[in-house]
Design an enzyme around this catalytic site. Sequence first.
Site, short mmCIF file in Angstrom:
data_model
loop_
_atom_site.label_atom_id
_atom_site.label_comp_id
_atom_site.label_asym_id
_atom_site.label_seq_id
_atom_site.Cartn_x
_atom_site.Cartn_y
_atom_site.Cartn_z
N GLU A 270 -74.49 31.98 -21.97
CA GLU A 270 -73.75 33.31 -21.96
C GLU A 270 -74.66 34.34 -21.56
O GLU A 270 -74.23 35.17 -20.67
CB GLU A 270 -73.09 33.52 -23.16
CG GLU A 270 -72.10 32.42 -23.44
CD GLU A 270 -71.00 32.18 -22.69
OE1 GLU A 270 -70.62 33.24 -22.12
OE2 GLU A 270 -70.37 31.17 -22.56
N HIS B 12 -69.04 36.08 -13.96
CA HIS B 12 -69.73 35.47 -14.90
C HIS B 12 -69.28 34.10 -14.96
O HIS B 12 -70.04 33.06 -15.35
CB HIS B 12 -69.30 36.33 -16.54
CG HIS B 12 -69.66 35.48 -17.46
ND1 HIS B 12 -70.62 35.91 -18.37
CD2 HIS B 12 -69.00 34.42 -18.08
CE1 HIS B 12 -70.70 35.06 -19.41
NE2 HIS B 12 -69.64 34.16 -19.39
N GLU B 13 -67.97 33.93 -14.97
CA GLU B 13 -67.51 32.49 -15.06
C GLU B 13 -68.15 31.46 -13.71
O GLU B 13 -68.41 30.40 -13.92
CB GLU B 13 -65.99 32.51 -14.97
CG GLU B 13 -65.38 33.04 -16.26
CD GLU B 13 -66.05 32.28 -17.43
OE1 GLU B 13 -66.38 31.22 -17.67
OE2 GLU B 13 -66.05 32.95 -18.51
N HIS C 181 -71.40 30.19 -14.26
CA HIS C 181 -71.61 28.90 -15.06
C HIS C 181 -71.17 27.70 -14.24
O HIS C 181 -72.00 26.73 -14.34
CB HIS C 181 -70.35 29.00 -16.07
CG HIS C 181 -70.71 30.00 -17.40
ND1 HIS C 181 -71.73 29.88 -18.18
CD2 HIS C 181 -69.81 30.74 -17.98
CE1 HIS C 181 -71.62 30.53 -19.30
NE2 HIS C 181 -70.34 31.11 -18.95
#
Length: 311
Positions: free
Chosen positions: A226, A150-151, A154
């Site tokens: 997100e 997930h990070e 980004h």
Amino acid sequence: MTAVATTLKAGGSRFKADRQLTARMLVTVFLLGLLYVAFIAALLVLLKSTLLVVVIAAGLLGSQYWFSDRIALYAMHGRIVTREEQPQLHGVIDRLCATADMPKPQVAIAGTDLPNAFATGRNADHAVLCVTTGLLRRLEPDELEGVLAHELSHVAHRDVAVITVASFLGVVAGIVVRFAFYSELLGGRRRTDQNTLVVLAVVMGVSIAVYAISFVLIRALSRYRELAADRAAALLTGRPSALASALTKLDGDIARIPTKDLRTARAFNAFYFIPALSRNAPLPRLFSTHPSLEQRLDQLAAISADLGRQA
């Protein structure tokens, strides 16, 4: 671990590109740019000393863009860790970066029990991925992989840099208000005539309007980014259920973190994997930088069903 084949790539990586996220980032940057120009133009008319404010604001913006990784690490008391110090963490990030075909960011750890993670940096070549000791202690390996993916998404989508720059306009508005107040009312001339009060009132009104508009734009972008990161991570790893498990676990654990610790971390919510909000926070969803847990879990369940049909 399953890489998702796609002709659409985010930042040259194998993370699936999100055209809606890209469009939202462009629109947000464009609108905030217009707002910034209008803000500065209004101040140039109202204040004789605005040039100094502009120079200071530009310097702060440049510093935040070029050194955002160091600023975030310093603020969160994070430190860069070597492979020898954290072999398991480095190993997971190595595998994810190889699967995603993207440069490996620097790896950092923040010594706090608050279970969270964040990525920062102006691009993939100057990025830092930081996790807390509280996160490492709570998550299973597949859950940790989902959070780290997930990070990394980004970074690949470049939305970290966009949200960093976008958040700065509210800071500029606050700086101008303080500068105007102290220069006009506490300066050597100590002018308190009607014209001065009118100027100050207009400056305050403009600054409040700028902050309110930027607040709404940033929250709208932050919530969508997100969801985009959840989606990209689930597709990259092929295990949306692991990410859903991590979300559920961390949401419950954050609710048990002391309120004073959450209040300290709240300023960084836009960068966190999960917001540092207590269950009894006033109007949490209206002002939250993240979509609701239910919305994130529903999306992951839909992705899981889609992957099941494709198998």
